[in-house]
Design a protein around this motif. Structure first.
Motif, mmCIF file in Angstrom:
data_model
loop_
_atom_site.group_PDB
_atom_site.id
_atom_site.type_symbol
_atom_site.label_atom_id
_atom_site.label_comp_id
_atom_site.label_asym_id
_atom_site.label_seq_id
_atom_site.Cartn_x
_atom_site.Cartn_y
_atom_site.Cartn_z
ATOM 1 N N ALA A 205 1.146 -1.063 0.143
ATOM 2 C CA ALA A 205 -0.327 -0.341 0.378
ATOM 3 C C ALA A 205 0.712 0.730 0.281
ATOM 4 O O ALA A 205 1.085 1.629 0.887
ATOM 5 C CB ALA A 205 -0.993 -0.065 1.168
ATOM 6 N N THR A 206 1.691 1.105 -0.984
ATOM 7 C CA THR A 206 2.784 2.518 -1.314
ATOM 8 C C THR A 206 2.169 3.852 -1.929
ATOM 9 O O THR A 206 1.197 3.925 -2.474
ATOM 10 C CB THR A 206 3.392 2.570 -1.961
ATOM 11 O OG1 THR A 206 4.238 1.140 -1.649
ATOM 12 C CG2 THR A 206 4.616 3.216 -1.750
ATOM 13 N N PRO A 207 1.923 5.089 -0.852
ATOM 14 C CA PRO A 207 1.797 6.076 -0.749
ATOM 15 C C PRO A 207 1.982 6.767 -2.423
ATOM 16 O O PRO A 207 3.212 6.607 -2.601
ATOM 17 C CB PRO A 207 1.005 6.981 0.153
ATOM 18 C CG PRO A 207 2.583 6.245 1.058
ATOM 19 C CD PRO A 207 2.688 4.870 0.210
ATOM 20 N N HIS A 208 1.154 7.146 -3.474
ATOM 21 C CA HIS A 208 2.271 8.040 -4.093
ATOM 22 C C HIS A 208 2.461 9.480 -3.517
ATOM 23 O O HIS A 208 1.824 9.744 -3.138
ATOM 24 C CB HIS A 208 1.187 8.391 -5.283
ATOM 25 C CG HIS A 208 0.344 6.905 -6.010
ATOM 26 N ND1 HIS A 208 1.585 6.094 -6.522
ATOM 27 C CD2 HIS A 208 -0.553 6.415 -5.968
ATOM 28 C CE1 HIS A 208 0.692 5.288 -7.340
ATOM 29 N NE2 HIS A 208 -0.686 5.210 -6.294
ATOM 30 N N ASP A 209 3.674 9.711 -4.281
ATOM 31 C CA ASP A 209 4.327 11.164 -4.345
ATOM 32 C C ASP A 209 3.288 12.259 -4.725
ATOM 33 O O ASP A 209 2.689 12.188 -5.912
ATOM 34 C CB ASP A 209 5.494 11.070 -4.566
ATOM 35 C CG ASP A 209 6.466 10.192 -3.265
ATOM 36 O OD1 ASP A 209 6.124 10.069 -3.062
ATOM 37 O OD2 ASP A 209 7.050 10.125 -4.973
ATOM 38 N N LEU A 210 3.158 13.026 -4.110
ATOM 39 C CA LEU A 210 2.997 14.411 -4.247
ATOM 40 C C LEU A 210 3.188 15.576 -5.300
ATOM 41 O O LEU A 210 3.673 16.298 -4.547
ATOM 42 C CB LEU A 210 1.724 15.096 -3.868
ATOM 43 C CG LEU A 210 0.706 16.135 -3.813
ATOM 44 C CD1 LEU A 210 -0.321 15.514 -5.231
ATOM 45 C CD2 LEU A 210 0.277 15.980 -2.522
ATOM 46 N N VAL A 211 3.552 15.548 -6.331
ATOM 47 C CA VAL A 211 4.545 16.402 -6.975
ATOM 48 C C VAL A 211 4.326 17.026 -7.726
ATOM 49 O O VAL A 211 2.937 17.578 -7.816
ATOM 50 C CB VAL A 211 5.224 15.237 -7.832
ATOM 51 C CG1 VAL A 211 6.305 16.269 -8.827
ATOM 52 C CG2 VAL A 211 6.110 13.716 -7.524
ATOM 53 N N PRO A 212 5.057 18.551 -7.105
ATOM 54 C CA PRO A 212 4.256 19.614 -7.753
ATOM 55 C C PRO A 212 4.499 19.431 -9.548
ATOM 56 O O PRO A 212 5.420 19.082 -10.187
ATOM 57 C CB PRO A 212 5.563 20.988 -7.021
ATOM 58 C CG PRO A 212 6.451 20.389 -6.980
ATOM 59 C CD PRO A 212 6.349 19.139 -6.555
ATOM 60 N N ARG A 213 3.744 20.602 -9.955
ATOM 61 C CA ARG A 213 4.205 20.924 -11.322
ATOM 62 C C ARG A 213 5.136 22.175 -11.248
ATOM 63 O O ARG A 213 5.352 23.199 -11.007
ATOM 64 C CB ARG A 213 2.646 21.660 -11.602
ATOM 65 C CG ARG A 213 1.586 20.346 -12.169
ATOM 66 C CD ARG A 213 -0.242 20.516 -12.191
ATOM 67 N NE ARG A 213 0.473 22.129 -12.869
ATOM 68 C CZ ARG A 213 -1.057 22.958 -13.376
ATOM 69 N NH1 ARG A 213 -2.282 22.796 -12.011
ATOM 70 N NH2 ARG A 213 -0.855 23.991 -14.327
ATOM 71 N N PRO A 214 5.691 22.084 -12.441
ATOM 72 C CA PRO A 214 7.434 21.804 -12.350
ATOM 73 C C PRO A 214 6.814 23.249 -13.353
ATOM 74 O O PRO A 214 7.372 24.583 -12.759
ATOM 75 C CB PRO A 214 7.955 21.701 -13.933
ATOM 76 C CG PRO A 214 6.751 20.933 -14.503
ATOM 77 C CD PRO A 214 6.422 20.642 -13.450
#
Length: 566
Positions: A205-214
Motif C-alpha cells: 500500500a505504497t502511497p503516491h508522491d504528490l509532486v509539484p507541477r514544474p
C-alpha cells in the motif's frame, strides 16, 4: 514471452508453503491482523466491544502490541499522537455504535492535524446492514455516514476476501499526502467466521508522491527571486513532510523572514535571525506579513488562527503550497501549488536565485521587540515565568502535548519547540481532553524519552480514567495539570463578552490523591517550584502527575486593533 514483472508476481517458496498450509482456527479477525502486520504495523490502540471481539481475539495470535485505553475517544487521541510522532499509520480497533461514535471527536482532530489513523470498526452482521430494523445491539441505520464528514475516506467490507484489499486501500489513503484518518467497518459475522483463505503474506500500500507541477514552481521561483520584501508562513505541512531543513535553506537563500503557524511549531529555528517566531495573534506580525510583496505559504490553509482571526489582508502576491486540495486558495487568492511541502521546497531550492537582503534580520528584530514590549506592558509575569519553567524542564527532544487551556494558548505564540514535531496540540479541531491520552500514545511509540502533557483542570477531567492506562503499561508521561477552578479560557471569554461567566466554575477532585489512588506519583507544586518538580518528574521513569494551582491570564489579543478604514 516472459516479462520481468511477471517474475515478481510469483510467490516465494515460503509464501507458497504458508498459503497451502495455514494454521487452523483462523477467522476474519486474523485476516485483519495479518494484513496490518504485512503493511508494517507494530502497535494497535483501541477498546474491545461485543461485535469487534473477532479482531481482539486475533491479536493474541499476532506480533502486534495492543495498548488499550479506557474511553474510545482517548484511544483515538493516542492513535493520533502515535501517527504524528512516527509518521506511520496508527491502527485503532473499535466496536459498533456507541463505541464507534465515541471516537468521532478524536478522528476530527486527526483530520485537522493530518494524522494517519486507520480506524477499524465492527458492524452488525451482514444481514442487518442498511436496514436499521433488525434490533441488533448497537445498530445504526448508516454507521459510516457518521464518519464520512470527519475522516479522509470510508471503506466497507462485506466478505472475508475483501479484507486485505480494503485495509491496504485504507492504509494507502491514510499515508497519502495529506495524511489523515480513515474508517473501515467490518460486520461481526465476517470477523468471527472461520476462514479458508490463506495467510496474508504479501500486501502493498505504497502511497503516491504528490509532486509539484514544474511550470508552477518555475513561476513561484521567479516571483520569489525578484521580490523586494518576501516572507514565509510555514505551517504544519512542513513538519509532517519532514521539510524543516529545506525550509531553512530556502529562507536563507532568499533572505526571507519566516513565521511558523501554531501547527508548524519547530519548522524553523526560534532564534534564527530570520525567525518571526509564532506571534500570529499580534498585529505587528500581521502587519509585517501584509507588507510582503511576495508571501510564500507552505503547508497552511491560512485558516482562522493563522490569519489572526481572518483580519489578515495581504497586499502582495501569495504563493501557496498545500497538499490538501480543499485548503488550496480557500481563504486567499494565490498561485496555488498542490504538492507535498518537501518536494515543492526542493523544487524551489533548485530554481530560485540568491537574494541578499542585509536589512531582513533588523526588520525581524523590530517586529519581535514590538511584540515583546506590548506583552510585557500587560503585567503577565506569572504566565511568562510558568511557560519558561516548562521550557527549562522539558528536554529538547521530548514531545509535548497541549490541551485547550490558557497555558497552551500562550505556548502557541510564545513557546520555543526547538525541534520539528515535538509540540502538538488540539488546536486543529479544538476538543478538550486531548493532551494526556495523546501523550500516552507518543510514549507507546517511543519509550526511550519522557513525554509531557499539559491540561487545565477542566480538560483533565476528560482523561482521568487514562491514569489507569498509564499505570498498566508503565508509560513515561508526566501530566502537568494547571488547576484554576474551572474552564479558565471560557471564563475570560464570557467575562469579556458578557461581564460575567456562566457554567465555567467546576468542583474538582484532589488530583494528587486521585493520581496516587491509581498508583501514579503525584505532587502539588507552586510557580516557584514548578521547574524543579517538573524536572524531577520528567527524569523519573514511569507516569506522574504535577498539579499547579494557579489562575493564569491570556495576553490581550491585537487582531481587533486594526485602524478603521485600513
Amino acid at each position: 514471452m516472459t516479462h520481468d514483472h511477471d517474475l515478481e508476481l510469483r510467490p516465494t517458496a515460503a509464501q507458497t508453503e504458508a498459503a497451502l498450509n495455514p494454521p487452523p482456527g483462523r477467522t476474519g479477525g486474523d485476516l485483519v491482523v495479518e494484513t496490518l502486520c504485512g503493511l508494517g504495523a507494530s502497535t494497535v490502540f483501541g477498546l474491545p466491544g461485543q461485535h469487534a471481539l473477532g479482531m481482539f481475539d486475533a491479536l493474541r495470535r499476532s506480533r502486534l502490541r495492543y495498548v488499550g485505553l479506557r474511553v474510545e475517544n482517548n484511544a483515538g487521541f493516542a492513535a493520533d499522537a502515535y501517527g504524528r510522532v512516527t509518521g506511520e499509520v496508527a491502527p485503532l480497533f473499535l466496536s459498533t455504535g456507541p463505541g464507534a461514535l465515541m471516537s468521532l471527536a478524536a478522528l476530527q482532530e486527526a483530520a485537522a492535524a493530518s494524522a494517519p489513523v486507520l480506524a477499524v470498526g465492527s458492524q452488525v452482521p451482514v444481514a442487518g446492514l442498511g436496514g436499521g430494523r433488525h434490533g441488533y445491539l448497537h445498530e445504526l441505520r448508516d454507521q459510516q455516514a457518521s464518519f464520512r464528514d470527519v475522516v479522509k475516506s470510508v471503506h466497507t467490507v462485506r466478505t472475508q476476501s475483501q479484507i486485505p484489499s480494503v485495509i491496504a486501500a485504507a492504509w494507502e489513503s491514510a499515508l497519502s499526502a495529506p495524511h489523515g484518518p480513515v474508517w473501515v467497518e467490518i460486520p461481526q459475522d465476517v470477523l468471527l467466521a472461520e476462514t479458508l483463505l490463506p495467510q496474508v503474506t504479501g500486501v502493498d500500500a505504497t502511497p503516491h508522491d504528490l509532486v509539484p507541477r514544474p511550470e508552477l514552481t518555475a513561476v513561484a521561483a521567479d516571483l520569489l527571486t525578484r521580490a523586494e520584501r518576501p516572507a514565509v508562513v510555514a505551517g504544519g505541512g512542513v513538519v509532517r513532510a519532514d521539510a524543516a531543513g529545506k525550509l531553512r535553506a530556502l529562507a536563507e537563500k532568499l533572505s526571507a523572514p519566516v513565521v511558523t503557524t501554531f501547527g508548524g511549531k519547530g519548522a524553523f529555528p526560534w532564534e534564527h535571525p530570520l525567525s518571526l517566531q509564532s506571534w500570529l495573534e499580534d498585529r505587528h506580525t500581521t502587519d509585517f506579513l501584509e507588507e510582503a510583496d511576495v508571501l510564500l505559504v507552505i503547508g497552511s490553509g491560512l485558516g482562522e488562527l493563522s490569519s489572526n482571526y481572518h483580519t489578515f489582508a495581504p497586499n502582495g502576491r501569495i504563493i501557496q503550497i498545500e497538499a490538501d486540495l480543499g485548503k488550496l486558495e480557500s481563504n486567499h487568492p494565490a498561485l496555488g501549488i498542490h504538492a507535498d511541502a518537501r518536494l515543492a521546497l526542493q523544487a524551489l531550492l533548485e530554481t530560485v536565485g540568491e537574494r541578499d537582503d542585509p536589512t531582513a534580520p533588523e526588520r525581524v528584530r523590530r517586529v519581535l521587540d514590538a511584540v515583546r514590549e506590548r506583552v510585557d506592558a500587560q503585567g503577565l509575569t506569572l504566565e511568562q515565568d510558568v511557560l519558561a519553567s516548562v521550557r527549562a524542564a522539558l528536554p529538547d527532544t521530548s514531545p509535548s502535548f497541549w490541551d485547550m487551556t490558557i497555558l497552551s494558548y500562550w505556548a502557541w505564540s510564545a513557546f520555543d519547540a526547538r525541534r520539528p514535531g515535538t509540540m502538538h496540540s488540539a488546536q486543529g479541531a479544538g476538543g478538550l481532553g486531548y493532551a494526556f491520552p495523546a501523550a500516552l500514545g507518543a510514549a507507546a511509540a517511543d519509550p526511550t524519552q519522557p513525554v509531557l502533557a499539559i491540561s487545565g483542570d477542566g480538560g483533565a477531567m476528560y482523561s482521568i480514567a487514562e491514569l489507569a492506562t498509564a499505570a498498566q503499561y508503565g508509560l513515561d508521561v508526566t501530566w502537568l495539570i494547571v488547576d484554576d477552578g474551572g474552564y479558565g479560557i471560557l471564563r475570560e471569554y464570557m467575562t469579556d463578552a458578557f461581564g460575567e461567566p456562566t457554567g465555567t466554575e467546576l468542583t474538582r477532585p484532589d488530583f494528587v490523591a486521585l493520581a496516587e489512588s491509581f498508583g501514579v506519583r503525584g505532587v502539588r507544586t507552586t510557580p516557584e517550584h514548578l521547574r524543579a518538580d517538573l524536572t524531577k518528574a520528567l527524569t523519573t521513569p514511569g507516569p506522574s502527575v504535577v498539579v499547579l494551582p494557579a489562575v493564569l491570564r491570556m495576553f490581550a489579543p491585537t487582531h481587533l486593533d486594526r485602524p478603521t478604514g485600513s
